[in-house]
Design a protein around this motif. Sequence first.
Motif, PDB file in Angstrom:
ATOM      1  N   GLY A  30      13.189   1.417  -7.181  1.00  0.00           N
ATOM      2  CA  GLY A  30      13.500   1.314  -8.605  1.00  0.00           C
ATOM      3  C   GLY A  30      12.443   1.970  -9.487  1.00  0.00           C
ATOM      4  O   GLY A  30      12.684   2.243 -10.665  1.00  0.00           O
ATOM      5  N   LEU A  31      11.277   2.239  -8.912  1.00  0.00           N
ATOM      6  CA  LEU A  31      10.221   2.930  -9.654  1.00  0.00           C
ATOM      7  C   LEU A  31      10.590   4.378  -9.961  1.00  0.00           C
ATOM      8  O   LEU A  31       9.938   5.031 -10.777  1.00  0.00           O
ATOM      9  CB  LEU A  31       8.902   2.863  -8.881  1.00  0.00           C
ATOM     10  N   GLU A  32      11.651   4.872  -9.344  1.00  0.00           N
ATOM     11  CA  GLU A  32      12.152   6.222  -9.613  1.00  0.00           C
ATOM     12  C   GLU A  32      12.404   6.424 -11.115  1.00  0.00           C
ATOM     13  O   GLU A  32      12.238   7.529 -11.630  1.00  0.00           O
ATOM     14  CB  GLU A  32      13.435   6.477  -8.817  1.00  0.00           C
ATOM     15  N   ASP A  61       0.829  -1.214   0.000  1.00  0.00           N
ATOM     16  CA  ASP A  61       0.000   0.000   0.000  1.00  0.00           C
ATOM     17  C   ASP A  61       0.861   1.261   0.000  1.00  0.00           C
ATOM     18  O   ASP A  61       0.561   2.226  -0.710  1.00  0.00           O
ATOM     19  CB  ASP A  61      -0.950   0.006   1.198  1.00  0.00           C
ATOM     20  N   ALA A  62       1.932   1.255   0.782  1.00  0.00           N
ATOM     21  CA  ALA A  62       2.821   2.422   0.844  1.00  0.00           C
ATOM     22  C   ALA A  62       3.498   2.669  -0.510  1.00  0.00           C
ATOM     23  O   ALA A  62       3.620   3.818  -0.949  1.00  0.00           O
ATOM     24  CB  ALA A  62       3.870   2.237   1.939  1.00  0.00           C
ATOM     25  N   ASP A  80       4.792  15.037  -8.008  1.00  0.00           N
ATOM     26  CA  ASP A  80       6.254  15.065  -7.938  1.00  0.00           C
ATOM     27  C   ASP A  80       6.740  14.774  -6.521  1.00  0.00           C
ATOM     28  O   ASP A  80       7.688  15.376  -6.029  1.00  0.00           O
ATOM     29  CB  ASP A  80       6.816  16.394  -8.444  1.00  0.00           C
ATOM     30  N   GLY A  81       6.055  13.828  -5.867  1.00  0.00           N
ATOM     31  CA  GLY A  81       6.400  13.440  -4.505  1.00  0.00           C
ATOM     32  C   GLY A  81       7.673  12.619  -4.452  1.00  0.00           C
ATOM     33  O   GLY A  81       8.349  12.416  -5.474  1.00  0.00           O
ATOM     34  N   PRO A  82       7.996  12.106  -3.263  1.00  0.00           N
ATOM     35  CA  PRO A  82       9.223  11.333  -3.099  1.00  0.00           C
ATOM     36  C   PRO A  82       9.164   9.988  -3.823  1.00  0.00           C
ATOM     37  O   PRO A  82       8.086   9.481  -4.140  1.00  0.00           O
ATOM     38  CB  PRO A  82       9.314  11.125  -1.584  1.00  0.00           C
ATOM     39  N   THR A  83      10.327   9.448  -4.040  1.00  0.00           N
ATOM     40  CA  THR A  83      10.455   8.119  -4.633  1.00  0.00           C
ATOM     41  C   THR A  83       9.820   7.096  -3.696  1.00  0.00           C
ATOM     42  O   THR A  83       9.947   7.214  -2.469  1.00  0.00           O
ATOM     43  CB  THR A  83      11.954   7.796  -4.824  1.00  0.00           C
ATOM     44  N   PRO A  84       9.148   6.070  -4.246  1.00  0.00           N
ATOM     45  CA  PRO A  84       8.607   5.021  -3.376  1.00  0.00           C
ATOM     46  C   PRO A  84       9.709   4.418  -2.498  1.00  0.00           C
ATOM     47  O   PRO A  84      10.873   4.344  -2.908  1.00  0.00           O
ATOM     48  CB  PRO A  84       8.049   3.996  -4.370  1.00  0.00           C
ATOM     49  N   LEU A 118       3.996   5.880  -5.249  1.00  0.00           N
ATOM     50  CA  LEU A 118       4.130   5.978  -6.701  1.00  0.00           C
ATOM     51  C   LEU A 118       3.102   6.952  -7.261  1.00  0.00           C
ATOM     52  O   LEU A 118       3.418   7.792  -8.105  1.00  0.00           O
ATOM     53  CB  LEU A 118       3.969   4.599  -7.354  1.00  0.00           C
ATOM     54  N   LYS A 119       1.893   6.874  -6.767  1.00  0.00           N
ATOM     55  CA  LYS A 119       0.840   7.786  -7.221  1.00  0.00           C
ATOM     56  C   LYS A 119       1.230   9.239  -6.910  1.00  0.00           C
ATOM     57  O   LYS A 119       1.099  10.124  -7.751  1.00  0.00           O
ATOM     58  CB  LYS A 119      -0.482   7.442  -6.533  1.00  0.00           C
TER      59      LYS A 119
END
Length: 150
Positions: free
Chosen positions: A113-115, A90-91, A103-107, A96-97
């Motif tokens: 790696g979703l960055e 969930d986090a 333009d929030g932080p990287t997961p 990611l959303k």
Amino acid sequence: MSGETDLIKLYSGQILQLAASMPHTDRLAEPDATVKKRSPLCGSTVTVDVSVADGVISAFGQDVRACALGQAAASVVGANVIGRSRAEIDAARDSLKEMLKQDGPTPPAPFDGLEVLRPARDYKNRHASILLALEATAEAFEAAEQANCA
């Protein structure tokens, strides 16, 4: 970003490499839950099978019919999902959303790696496809927990 050149840049070598090396592409024979999600905007679909044991994903399979961005996201998810709790899934989904839309932080790790998909924030029509794998996984996890409690 402007035009076709920027769209081509979006599909970086790293994204294409992730899309080409997606793990866990075999469906599970007897999952605890299966969820199929579709993006109405682009038609991408992701079907996720999960098995849950001791509060974490113990087995995972996915069938991904999406653009390279959706495939890259599913690749990162597939590579890191086993052993993760519902809270972690969930986090990662929520982060990611936020990364794409605000333009929030990287997961958080191990989904950092979703960055690589951050440049897609400028392409709102691609967001749904990128989010499908984590959204389907989160829904499947919830359904598996409910099935195991029944």
